[in-house]
Scaffold this motif. Structure first.
Motif, PDB file in Angstrom:
ATOM      1  N   ALA A  22      39.182  45.402  52.328  1.00 45.63           N
ATOM      2  CA  ALA A  22      38.291  43.599  53.000  1.00 45.63           C
ATOM      3  C   ALA A  22      39.197  42.293  51.967  1.00 45.63           C
ATOM      4  O   ALA A  22      38.967  42.142  50.636  1.00 45.63           O
ATOM      5  N   PRO A  23      40.349  41.583  52.140  1.00 51.13           N
ATOM      6  CA  PRO A  23      40.668  40.838  51.537  1.00 51.13           C
ATOM      7  C   PRO A  23      40.546  39.561  51.779  1.00 51.13           C
ATOM      8  O   PRO A  23      39.529  39.470  52.485  1.00 51.13           O
ATOM      9  N   HIS A  98      37.483  45.996  39.469  1.00 56.84           N
ATOM     10  CA  HIS A  98      38.895  46.698  39.225  1.00 56.84           C
ATOM     11  C   HIS A  98      40.075  45.782  38.992  1.00 56.84           C
ATOM     12  O   HIS A  98      40.034  44.632  39.905  1.00 56.84           O
ATOM     13  N   LEU A  99      40.916  45.656  37.937  1.00 59.00           N
ATOM     14  CA  LEU A  99      42.336  43.826  37.997  1.00 59.00           C
ATOM     15  C   LEU A  99      43.160  44.833  38.228  1.00 59.00           C
ATOM     16  O   LEU A  99      43.568  46.380  37.513  1.00 59.00           O
ATOM     17  N   ALA A 148      45.136  40.500  41.254  1.00 56.21           N
ATOM     18  CA  ALA A 148      43.575  40.796  42.064  1.00 56.21           C
ATOM     19  C   ALA A 148      42.817  41.186  41.467  1.00 56.21           C
ATOM     20  O   ALA A 148      43.202  41.847  40.579  1.00 56.21           O
ATOM     21  N   VAL A 149      41.671  41.209  42.339  1.00 56.23           N
ATOM     22  CA  VAL A 149      40.517  41.543  41.877  1.00 56.23           C
ATOM     23  C   VAL A 149      39.875  42.934  43.098  1.00 56.23           C
ATOM     24  O   VAL A 149      40.136  41.993  43.989  1.00 56.23           O
ATOM     25  N   GLN A 150      39.335  44.040  42.353  1.00 54.10           N
ATOM     26  CA  GLN A 150      38.945  44.341  43.451  1.00 54.10           C
ATOM     27  C   GLN A 150      37.196  45.186  43.817  1.00 54.10           C
ATOM     28  O   GLN A 150      36.863  44.994  42.093  1.00 54.10           O
ATOM     29  N   PHE A 151      36.226  45.307  44.206  1.00 52.00           N
ATOM     30  CA  PHE A 151      35.374  46.047  44.427  1.00 52.00           C
ATOM     31  C   PHE A 151      34.727  46.724  44.909  1.00 52.00           C
ATOM     32  O   PHE A 151      34.994  46.169  46.798  1.00 52.00           O
ATOM     33  N   VAL A 161      35.761  48.143  50.451  1.00 56.49           N
ATOM     34  CA  VAL A 161      36.601  47.434  48.930  1.00 56.49           C
ATOM     35  C   VAL A 161      37.638  46.090  49.171  1.00 56.49           C
ATOM     36  O   VAL A 161      37.899  45.957  50.712  1.00 56.49           O
ATOM     37  N   GLY A 162      36.866  45.389  48.748  1.00 55.02           N
ATOM     38  CA  GLY A 162      37.285  44.306  48.974  1.00 55.02           C
ATOM     39  C   GLY A 162      37.825  43.749  47.907  1.00 55.02           C
ATOM     40  O   GLY A 162      38.156  44.448  46.537  1.00 55.02           O
ATOM     41  N   GLN A 163      39.308  42.887  47.964  1.00 56.50           N
ATOM     42  CA  GLN A 163      39.768  42.430  47.059  1.00 56.50           C
ATOM     43  C   GLN A 163      40.379  40.892  47.131  1.00 56.50           C
ATOM     44  O   GLN A 163      40.594  40.156  48.529  1.00 56.50           O
ATOM     45  N   TRP A 164      39.766  40.234  45.617  1.00 57.60           N
ATOM     46  CA  TRP A 164      40.230  38.901  46.016  1.00 57.60           C
ATOM     47  C   TRP A 164      42.041  38.563  45.316  1.00 57.60           C
ATOM     48  O   TRP A 164      41.899  39.340  44.096  1.00 57.60           O
TER      49      TRP A 164
END
Length: 169
Positions: A22-23, A98-99, A148-151, A161-164
């Motif tokens: 999910a971006p 995660h980065l 990006a950052v993931q969680f 998984v979310g990703q910003w």
């Protein structure tokens, strides 16, 4: 060489989207499911501090918890977690975060306090409807460019998984 790095960076950001991630952009809330029934969090990346200073004034050591030395730096990311599911959320946010940098390297979060603010505790427990906010810190090479950052729930092992995306420095 620079072109191949850009291609790797583009792939590092594109592949997760193709695999069901999910971006979002920094500040956007992403709803994520865990692997067990009733596990659901709304997760928001609210702040990125780059570089972040160690929390203590003690001298840093190469392997010590007070901060990086040499070619490394700290990046602190502030997350807001809201349990929107029906099950109690019990997890450790740091290893679930995660980065990614522009070269495609992936860094796992640490429970390392910085001057940016309080880190999440090693274990967070949230009843349905409860929220928690804290920082997850990353130790990255000084020349790395965060992208990006993931969680993900379940220690970062959930399928959802979310990703910003992060703006360039």
């Amino acid at each position: 060489m620079r072109r191949s790095r850009r291609l790797l960076a583009a792939l590092a950001l594109l592949v997760p989207a193709l695999l069901g991630f999910a971006p979002g952009d920094s500040g956007e809330t992403i709803s994520l499911a865990g692997n067990l029934p009733g596990e659901r969090l709304d997760v928001t990346l609210t702040q990125v501090v780059d570089p972040a200073s160690p929390a203590s004034a003690a001298p840093a050591t190469p392997t010590g918890p007070t901060g990086p030395t040499g070619p490394d730096r700290l990046v602190a990311t502030r997350l807001r977690l809201e349990n929107t599911g029906t099950a109690v959320y019990q997890d450790s946010p740091a290893p679930a975060t995660h980065l990614l940098d522009t070269a495609g390297q992936r860094f796992t979060g640490l429970d390392l306090p910085t001057a940016a603010g309080p880190a999440f505790p090693a274990a967070v427990t949230l009843d349905p409807g409860a929220t928690a906010e804290g920082f997850v810190t990353f130790r990255i090479p000084a020349d790395a460019e965060p992208a990006a950052v993931q969680f993900a729930l379940n220690g970062g092992l959930a399928d959802d998984v979310g990703q910003w995306s992060l703006p360039a420095r």
